[in-house]
Write an enzyme that holds these catalytic residues in place. Structure first.
Site, mmCIF file in Angstrom:
data_model
loop_
_atom_site.group_PDB
_atom_site.id
_atom_site.type_symbol
_atom_site.label_atom_id
_atom_site.label_comp_id
_atom_site.label_asym_id
_atom_site.label_seq_id
_atom_site.Cartn_x
_atom_site.Cartn_y
_atom_site.Cartn_z
ATOM 1 N N ARG A 269 0.018 15.752 -37.674
ATOM 2 C CA ARG A 269 0.028 15.206 -38.702
ATOM 3 C C ARG A 269 0.915 15.672 -39.961
ATOM 4 N NH1 ARG A 269 -2.655 17.715 -42.776
ATOM 5 N NH2 ARG A 269 -4.207 19.059 -41.613
ATOM 6 N N HIS A 273 -3.952 16.146 -45.112
ATOM 7 C CA HIS A 273 -5.116 15.780 -44.255
ATOM 8 C C HIS A 273 -5.693 14.271 -44.995
ATOM 9 C CE1 HIS A 273 -9.169 15.777 -42.618
ATOM 10 N NE2 HIS A 273 -9.989 15.529 -43.521
ATOM 11 N N TYR A 282 -1.698 25.852 -46.567
ATOM 12 C CA TYR A 282 -1.906 26.731 -45.173
ATOM 13 C C TYR A 282 -0.924 26.311 -44.157
ATOM 14 C CZ TYR A 282 -3.663 21.791 -44.464
ATOM 15 O OH TYR A 282 -3.972 20.260 -44.675
HETATM 16 C C1 LIG Z 1 -19.897 16.151 -39.220
HETATM 17 C C2 LIG Z 1 -18.682 16.599 -40.138
HETATM 18 N N1 LIG Z 1 -18.406 17.541 -40.539
HETATM 19 C C3 LIG Z 1 -17.514 17.931 -41.347
HETATM 20 C C4 LIG Z 1 -16.780 17.001 -42.243
HETATM 21 C C5 LIG Z 1 -15.726 16.902 -43.028
HETATM 22 N N2 LIG Z 1 -14.353 17.110 -42.393
HETATM 23 C C6 LIG Z 1 -13.643 15.622 -42.435
HETATM 24 S S1 LIG Z 1 -12.261 15.704 -41.653
HETATM 25 C C7 LIG Z 1 -12.443 17.124 -41.110
HETATM 26 C C8 LIG Z 1 -11.493 17.810 -40.142
HETATM 27 C C9 LIG Z 1 -11.295 16.957 -38.791
HETATM 28 O O1 LIG Z 1 -10.259 17.347 -38.200
HETATM 29 P P1 LIG Z 1 -9.890 16.723 -36.570
HETATM 30 O O2 LIG Z 1 -11.016 16.290 -35.904
HETATM 31 O O3 LIG Z 1 -9.105 17.615 -35.933
HETATM 32 O O4 LIG Z 1 -9.048 15.285 -37.132
HETATM 33 P P2 LIG Z 1 -7.923 15.215 -38.147
HETATM 34 O O5 LIG Z 1 -8.354 15.166 -39.387
HETATM 35 O O6 LIG Z 1 -7.071 16.091 -37.958
HETATM 36 O O7 LIG Z 1 -7.448 13.757 -37.645
HETATM 37 C C10 LIG Z 1 -13.604 17.588 -41.532
HETATM 38 C C11 LIG Z 1 -14.198 19.050 -41.325
HETATM 39 C C12 LIG Z 1 -17.326 15.627 -41.575
HETATM 40 N N3 LIG Z 1 -16.557 14.474 -42.100
HETATM 41 N N4 LIG Z 1 -18.145 15.361 -40.706
#
Ligand SMILES: Cc1ncc(C[n+]2csc(CCOP(=O)(O)OP(=O)(O)O)c2C)c(N)n1
Ligand SMILES: [Mg+2]
Length: 372
Positions: A269, A273, A282
């Site tokens: 990415r 985020h 970070y």
């Molecule tokens: C059940 C849940 N827990 C926490 C969150 C908060 N949250 C949103 S995105 C994220 C990180 C997700 O990372 P990843 O699965 O690697 O996807 P990326 O954003 O890197 O594409 C978190 C912890 C959420 N949306 N849903």
């Protein structure tokens, strides 16, 4: 240094394991791979290769326009897929029109390839719609913020079409961080036991917001698949040819009733985020620069130029298309009307429901100035 050997301290953030399949090197050189049963034929498939490049460029334009619109206050939020275009466009091009993809909130390039108008996508982030497109029309589910939940939906849908006797297939997109959710584990148990026609497509982009991959797993994700009883393939997720060829293979396999397949697309990415995040807090120094050198669009451009599949005039025409798309998106977003607030009650259930009707009446009374 090869991509598969990267540890975070050597830039890239990926645990060592099987070397990811790569058909297109960062310098634009195409190679064969002994494990790819359906290689992309650069001569026969020149139209397809140009189409995938065009889609990557236009999806990136949607992305950069959306980020700029958020920065100028026109959108509440945006989740960029900058850098992940090859994983998304290659896999989406492997799908049939009647297949179905279940996305997270980052699959805007898949949305583009499935024919979703980006204006609908941006409406979601402007708060003018709760959805933005018809999932059935596009074979593309609504964006899903609750991590991992769409993976269960994907498997449930796959089990449904399996029972209908269809030979369509499903892709469940999710991220490395979502792989730590129980929902994803449960989905994999159901999918393997039921031999559901689903491809698990994990875009391992190294980060879950500010949590690095080392906080999610001790082994490469692809190694987890054996525990559920399904084959797994690691691919260079910045290589659109690998993404296309491996997903094609996986979809054909799952259609035949052989059970699910797991694909780990190693990508990065390159943006924040979301627009609410500041990755400079970070990200290790040099990591972004390292991945910028592996940019999925640059390498495909080198390939198309060096093979003569596209010339300067073609690239200029595409640039003009991207400019026109950007203009259209800006005009639509700025001109978008707020919806009637009462609309939010329309699609809660397919059938009328007493509780929803009660809330609707109270809401109508509140917005018209009456007592709640
Ligand atoms: C059940 C849940 N827990 C926490 C969150 C908060 N949250 C949103 S995105 C994220 C990180 C997700 O990372 P990843 O699965 O690697 O996807 P990326 O954003 O890197 O594409 C978190 C912890 C959420 N949306 N849903
Ligand atoms: Mg991630």
């Amino acid at each position: 240094m090869t991509q598969g050997s990267h540890m975070r301290d050597s830039l890239g953030g990926f645990l060592p394991g099987d070397e990811p399949i790569r058909l297109l090197a960062p310098d634009g050189t195409a190679t064969d791979h002994p494990l790819v049963p359906q290689p992309v034929d650069p001569i026969d498939d020149a139209d397809l290769l140009r189409a995938m490049y065009r889609d990557m460029v236009l999806a990136r334009r949607v992305d950069t326009e959306a980020t700029a619109l958020q920065r100028t206050g026109e959108l509440g939020l945006w989740s960029s897929c900058l850098g992940q275009e090859a994983a998304q466009i290659g896999s989406a091009h492997a799908m049939r029109a009647t297949d179905f993809a279940f996305p997270t909130y980052r699959e805007s390039a898949v949305a583009w390839a499935r024919g979703v108008d980006p204006v609908g996508l941006l409406g979601l982030y402007r708060g003018t719609t709760h959805g933005g497109w018809d999932p059935v029309e596009h074979g593309f589910g609504l964006f899903t913020i609750v991590l991992g939940s769409q993976v269960l939906h994907a498997v449930g849908y796959a089990m449904g079409i399996q029972r209908d006797g269809s030979d369509d297939a499903v892709i469940a997109y999710y991220g490395d961080g979502a792989g730590s959710e129980g929902d994803v584990h449960e989905a994999m148990v159901f999918a393997t036991v039921e031999a559901a026609p689903v491809v698990f497509f994990c875009q391992n982009n190294g980060w879950a917001i500010s949590e690095p991959i080392e906080r999610q797993t001790r082994v490469p994700f692809a190694q987890r698949a054996a525990g559920y009883g399904m084959p797994a393939v690691r691919i260079d997720g910045n290589d659109v040819l690998a993404s296309l060829a491996v997903t094609r293979w996986a979809l054909e396999r799952v259609r035949t009733g052989s059970g699910p397949v797991f694909i780990e697309a190693i990508t990065y990415r390159m943006g924040a985020h979301t627009t609410s995040d500041d990755p400079t807090r970070y990200r290790p120094a040099g990591e972004l620069e390292h991945w910028a050198g592996l940019d999925p669009i640059d390498r495909m451009e080198r390939y198309l130029r060096s093979t003569g599949a596209a010339d300067d005039a073609w690239f200029a025409e595409l640039e003009a298309q991207a400019d026109a798309l950007g203009e259209r998106i800006r005009a639509h977003v700025r001109g978008a009307q707020d919806p009637d607030p009462i609309e939010m009650f329309d699609h809660v259930y397919a059938e009328p429901h007493a509780d929803v009707q009660r809330d609707r009446t109270r809401w109508e009374s509140m917005i018209s100035g009456g007592a709640a």
